[in-house]
Each structure stands twice: as structure tokens, then as C-alpha cells.
Design an enzyme around this catalytic site. Structure first.
Site, PDB file in Angstrom:
ATOM      1  N   GLU A 166      -4.668 -15.214   3.356  1.00  0.00           N
ATOM      2  CA  GLU A 166      -3.209 -15.160   3.797  1.00  0.00           C
ATOM      3  C   GLU A 166      -3.514 -14.724   5.876  1.00  0.00           C
ATOM      4  O   GLU A 166      -4.330 -13.633   5.668  1.00  0.00           O
ATOM      5  CB  GLU A 166      -2.871 -13.583   3.349  1.00  0.00           C
ATOM      6  CG  GLU A 166      -1.087 -13.809   4.072  1.00  0.00           C
ATOM      7  CD  GLU A 166      -0.728 -12.186   3.717  1.00  0.00           C
ATOM      8  OE1 GLU A 166      -0.958 -12.147   2.853  1.00  0.00           O
ATOM      9  OE2 GLU A 166       0.713 -12.017   3.817  1.00  0.00           O
TER      10      GLU A 166
ATOM     11  N   LYS B 197      -2.043 -18.688   1.779  1.00  0.00           N
ATOM     12  CA  LYS B 197      -0.351 -18.030   2.311  1.00  0.00           C
ATOM     13  C   LYS B 197      -0.213 -17.789   3.690  1.00  0.00           C
ATOM     14  O   LYS B 197      -0.786 -16.718   4.033  1.00  0.00           O
ATOM     15  CB  LYS B 197      -0.554 -16.797   1.579  1.00  0.00           C
ATOM     16  CG  LYS B 197       0.683 -15.331   1.605  1.00  0.00           C
ATOM     17  CD  LYS B 197       0.809 -14.334   0.741  1.00  0.00           C
ATOM     18  CE  LYS B 197       1.369 -13.683   0.828  1.00  0.00           C
ATOM     19  NZ  LYS B 197       2.131 -12.348   0.217  1.00  0.00           N
TER      20      LYS B 197
ATOM     21  N   GLY C  68       7.823 -12.504   5.727  1.00  0.00           N
ATOM     22  CA  GLY C  68       7.240 -11.271   7.262  1.00  0.00           C
ATOM     23  C   GLY C  68       8.492 -10.778   7.584  1.00  0.00           C
ATOM     24  O   GLY C  68       7.731 -10.811   8.510  1.00  0.00           O
TER      25      GLY C  68
ATOM     26  N   SER D 186       1.043  -1.290   0.083  1.00  0.00           N
ATOM     27  CA  SER D 186       0.037   0.381  -0.387  1.00  0.00           C
ATOM     28  C   SER D 186       1.187   0.964   0.030  1.00  0.00           C
ATOM     29  O   SER D 186       2.237   1.024  -0.006  1.00  0.00           O
ATOM     30  CB  SER D 186      -0.957  -0.094   1.191  1.00  0.00           C
ATOM     31  OG  SER D 186       0.123  -0.236   2.154  1.00  0.00           O
TER      32      SER D 186
ATOM     33  N   LYS E   7      -6.256 -10.794  -2.932  1.00  0.00           N
ATOM     34  CA  LYS E   7      -6.071 -11.353  -2.110  1.00  0.00           C
ATOM     35  C   LYS E   7      -5.522 -10.220  -0.643  1.00  0.00           C
ATOM     36  O   LYS E   7      -6.054  -9.403  -1.349  1.00  0.00           O
ATOM     37  CB  LYS E   7      -3.574 -11.294  -2.203  1.00  0.00           C
ATOM     38  CG  LYS E   7      -2.975 -11.543  -0.417  1.00  0.00           C
ATOM     39  CD  LYS E   7      -2.199 -11.412  -0.663  1.00  0.00           C
ATOM     40  CE  LYS E   7      -1.899 -10.131   0.288  1.00  0.00           C
ATOM     41  NZ  LYS E   7      -1.159  -9.448   1.021  1.00  0.00           N
TER      42      LYS E   7
ATOM     43  N   THR F  48       3.174   1.248   3.197  1.00  0.00           N
ATOM     44  CA  THR F  48       4.064   0.961   2.847  1.00  0.00           C
ATOM     45  C   THR F  48       5.617   0.815   1.987  1.00  0.00           C
ATOM     46  O   THR F  48       6.373   0.930   2.432  1.00  0.00           O
ATOM     47  CB  THR F  48       3.372  -0.746   2.930  1.00  0.00           C
ATOM     48  OG1 THR F  48       3.073  -1.132   3.861  1.00  0.00           O
ATOM     49  CG2 THR F  48       4.558  -2.217   2.966  1.00  0.00           C
TER      50      THR F  48
ATOM     51  N   GLY G  66       7.290 -10.403  -0.890  1.00  0.00           N
ATOM     52  CA  GLY G  66       7.277  -9.172  -0.268  1.00  0.00           C
ATOM     53  C   GLY G  66       9.110  -8.434  -0.387  1.00  0.00           C
ATOM     54  O   GLY G  66       9.692  -8.643  -0.992  1.00  0.00           O
TER      55      GLY G  66
HETATM   56  C1  5MM Z   1       3.976  -7.169   0.107  1.00  0.00           C
HETATM   57  O1  5MM Z   1       3.574  -6.267   1.176  1.00  0.00           O
HETATM   58  C2  5MM Z   1       1.922  -6.872   0.930  1.00  0.00           C
HETATM   59  C3  5MM Z   1       0.984  -5.162   1.445  1.00  0.00           C
HETATM   60  O2  5MM Z   1       1.678  -4.719   2.830  1.00  0.00           O
HETATM   61  P1  5MM Z   1       0.590  -3.596   3.476  1.00  0.00           P
HETATM   62  O3  5MM Z   1      -0.623  -3.482   3.019  1.00  0.00           O
HETATM   63  O4  5MM Z   1       1.413  -3.451   4.682  1.00  0.00           O
HETATM   64  O5  5MM Z   1       1.197  -2.078   2.298  1.00  0.00           O
HETATM   65  C4  5MM Z   1       1.752  -8.011   1.938  1.00  0.00           C
HETATM   66  O6  5MM Z   1       0.479  -8.431   2.331  1.00  0.00           O
HETATM   67  C5  5MM Z   1       2.498  -9.333   1.953  1.00  0.00           C
HETATM   68  O7  5MM Z   1       1.690  -9.532   0.645  1.00  0.00           O
HETATM   69  C6  5MM Z   1       2.641  -9.837   2.901  1.00  0.00           C
HETATM   70  O8  5MM Z   1       3.013  -9.803   4.185  1.00  0.00           O
HETATM   71  C7  5MM Z   1       3.925 -11.192   2.279  1.00  0.00           C
HETATM   72  O9  5MM Z   1       4.799  -9.818   1.930  1.00  0.00           O
HETATM   73  P2  5MM Z   1       6.774 -10.081   2.933  1.00  0.00           P
HETATM   74  O10 5MM Z   1       7.085  -8.925   3.335  1.00  0.00           O
HETATM   75  O11 5MM Z   1       6.439 -10.644   4.305  1.00  0.00           O
HETATM   76  O12 5MM Z   1       6.635 -11.240   2.000  1.00  0.00           O
END
Ligand code: 5MM
Length: 339
Positions: free
Chosen positions: A178, A220, A263, A26, A136, A29, A292
Site C-alpha cells: 500500500e 492497494k 483515503g 491502530s 498489509k 486511529t 476502511g
Molecule cells: C483502517 O485504517 C488503516 C490503519 O490506519 P492506521 O495505521 O493509521 O491506524 C489504514 O491503513 C487503512 O487500511 C487504509 O488507509 C485504507 O483505509 P481508508 O480509510 O483510507 O479506506
């Protein structure tokens, strides 16, 4: 709901050696991510960064799907090709994050629940027209303090995940479900396993109650891992054993794939853990990634917001994708990192 279509999209996302690039940060982030490389977050800098990711040569060998943020789904390359069209033309399935983030759960101190169900049916229709084939929704389960999550907090999140998943399947989109038990905190791996088990049990009970077709969804989850501040960090094999034990107990074999989030793990650790699980032999589901940070951290480090570094950033992304592709087969080794 076209069952064959849902199941074929879900299976294509986790085809051999493939996983998901989570690029659905978002705006708050991505702003944080860009601040770490002293880069301003503007509509154009976000567009350019995502264009660098999506045009990287060779990633289609390892990336079956990309999760986009609402703004990104509507953006295009410099040549005017909409990102969903570009991705589809490369054989990468475009997806969309549809939740509106975790907010405090009223009257439940410390618990959070993810919002975004109001108007979701209409939004899904629009996203599908814009080219998304999967979606997602992320539930956030914090275990850093005693007393949370409450059993009710887990149930509220599981219920929301299931309502989202049912709406997705009704609209012809594959839901990625997720439930993320966070790594923040000093908890040990045993506590992470206990809460992950509770969350997965609740999620699959709600999915079942909402008539969600397991064959047409992806899970996820977090890996079962000690909190970041825990004095005793589990070994790679301990993480693999605990994660698989937990998943085998609670995830139906009908689910085609499990795509882990990273994570906050270091990129190498996330790859190592995935590799160790796949090295333990065939499981009922494909074990893959939807990272991510563990895919993008090296890309941001190489890019630094500079156009002159675009090729290096793409190289870093392909390298990380390739290593995770190997981890899908259980053939990754730490000494490949330097290669
Ligand atoms: C890429 O980050 C995703 C969106 O995060 P926000 O909604 O907080 O901005 C997040 O949902 C992401 O898809 C998952 O947490 C997996 O990302 P990580 O960095 O944990 O692999």
C-alpha cells in the site's frame, strides 16, 4: 514459498464481487473514530465493535478478506471463538497489518518512512500461526506542501515495502502493498497523478529487485484524485480515467488484483469511482476495494456505541458491502443509495 498457495489466496480475496474490509485501525486511529460517536475506546469496546462487523450476516458475499490489527487478531467473540477462526469459517480470509506506522525520515524534512521491518520475520511466523493468510504494510506519501515527497523519500518507502513483501512471501503470506498518496492538501488531480506514477514506478522496481512474485501479491493504491482542499474537484469519469491511465502504465499485468483505499472520500464517492473504472471494461487485474472509512463510516454512524444499535450497524455494513460488490461489476448507480 508456495507459489500456487500465494496466488490462490490473492485471487480468492478479489474473487467476483468481493473486496477487503480494512478494519486494522491502530489504537490511536480507532480512538479518533470512536470519539466521533462519543464512545470510549477500551479493549472491550474495540472488541465488541469488531465483533459486530465480523458477524454481520451476508457480508461474506462481498468481503473476501479482512485486515486486522494485532490486538484484534488475538481477540474472540463473546462465545470465545477467535476472530480469525470465525472469519475463516465464514469463508473470509483473515489478514494482519504488520507495519508500525509512518515516522519522520531522518535528515529529509517533511518526508516520512514506514517502520516495522525489525523482527518482522518472527512476527509473520506468529501471525501465520494465529491464522493470518495475508498482510498489509502502508507507506504514507504526503504531497500537501511543496518539496515533498523527495525522490529519496519515495525510494525509501518503496524499498521498505519491497522488503516487507519479500518477507511475507517467504513466510507464506500474501503481501498487500500500500503506497498511499494522501488526499490532504490543495493539489490538483494532475499533481496526484504525477506523484502516484512516481511512487508506483519506484515500488514495482523495488519489488522486482527483491524477487517478489507479482502473482502472489495485491496492490492497494490511492485513486488519482484532487486534494481535499483543491478548488477544482475532478468528475467521477476524470478520476476513473486518470487512475486507470496511471495504473496501466506502472502495474504489471501479473498482479492479480488492485484493491483501492478510500483515503477520506465519502463512501458514495469511493463506490462511484470504483464503479466507473469497472464500467470501462476488463483490465489486466481485478479492480476492487480495501476500504476502511468508506465501509465503516456508515456503520459507526448507525452504531453510536450503543448495543441496541448493533443490528442497524450490521445492516449499514451489509448495505455498503453490497453496493461496492455491484461497483466491482460496474453495475452500481447513485440512485441505489436510497434503496
Ligand atoms: C483502517 O485504517 C488503516 C490503519 O490506519 P492506521 O495505521 O493509521 O491506524 C489504514 O491503513 C487503512 O487500511 C487504509 O488507509 C485504507 O483505509 P481508508 O480509510 O483510507 O479506506
Amino acid at each position: 514459498m508456495n507459489i500456487a498457495e500465494l496466488s490462490s489466496v490473492a485471487n480468492a480475496i478479489v474473487a467476483r464481487q468481493k473486496g477487503v474490509l480494512a478494519a486494522d485501525e491502530s489504537n490511536p486511529t480507532i480512538k479518533k473514530r470512536f470519539e466521533s460517536i462519543q464512545t470510549e475506546s477500551t479493549e472491550e469496546s474495540r472488541r465488541r465493535y469488531r465483533e459486530i462487523l465480523f458477524t454481520a450476516d451476508g457480508i461474506e458475499r462481498y468481503i473476501g478478506g479482512v485486515i486486522l490489527f494485532d490486538e484484534t487478531l488475538r481477540q474472540s467473540t463473546r462465545q470465545g471463538i477467535p476472530f480469525p477462526t470465525l472469519l475463516s469459517s465464514r469463508g473470509i480470509i483473515p489478514g494482519i497489518k504488520v507495519d508500525k506506522g509512518a515516522k519522520a525520515l531522518a535528515l529529509c524534512a517533511g518526508d516520512k518512512v514506514t517502520e516495522g521491518l525489525d523482527g518482522l520475520r518472527e512476527r509473520l511466523e506468529e501471525y501465520r500461526q494465529l491464522g493470518a493468510q495475508f498482510a498489509k504494510w502502508r507507506a504514507v506519501i504526503d504531497i500537501s506542501a511543496t518539496g515533498i515527497p523527495s525522490a529519496f523519500g519515495i525510494r525509501a518507502n518503496a524499498h521498505a515495502l519491497a522488503r516487507y513483501a519479500a518477507l511475507c512471501q517467504e513466510a507464506g503470506l500474501v503481501p498487500i502493498v500500500e503506497p498511499e498518496v494522501l488526499m490532504e492538501g490543495a493539489h490538483d488531480i494532475e499533481r496526484c497523478e504525477a506523484v502516484t506514477a512516481q511512487a508506483l514506478e519506484a515500488v514495482f522496481a523495488e519489488l522486482n529487485a527483491h524477487h517478489v512474485l507479482f502473482e502472489g501479491m495485491l496492490l492497494k493504491p490511492n485513486m488519482v484524485i484532487a486534494g481535499m482542499k483543491c478548488a477544482r474537484q475532478a468528475s467521477v469519469q476524470e478520476v476513473a480515467d486518470a487512475t486507470l491511465r496511471c495504473l496501466r502504465r506502472y502495474v504489471p499485468a501479473a498482479v492479480p488484483g488492485i484493491v483501492f483505499l478510500s483515503g477520506g472520500q465519502r463512501a458514495e464517492d469511493a463506490t462511484d469511482h470504483l464503479n466507473a473504472m469497472n464500467a470501462m471494461g476488463p483490465q489486466p487485474w481485478q479492480l476492487s476495494f480495501s476500504y476502511g472509512r468508506a465501509l465503516q463510516a456508515p456503520v459507526l454512524a448507525a452504531w453510536q456505541g450503543q448495543e441496541s444499535n448493533a443490528a442497524a450497524a450490521q445492516h449499514a455494513l451489509l448495505a455498503r458491502c453490497r453496493l461496492n460488490g455491484l461497483a466491482r461489476d460496474g453495475t452500481y448507480a447513485r440512485n441505489m443509495e436510497a434503496a
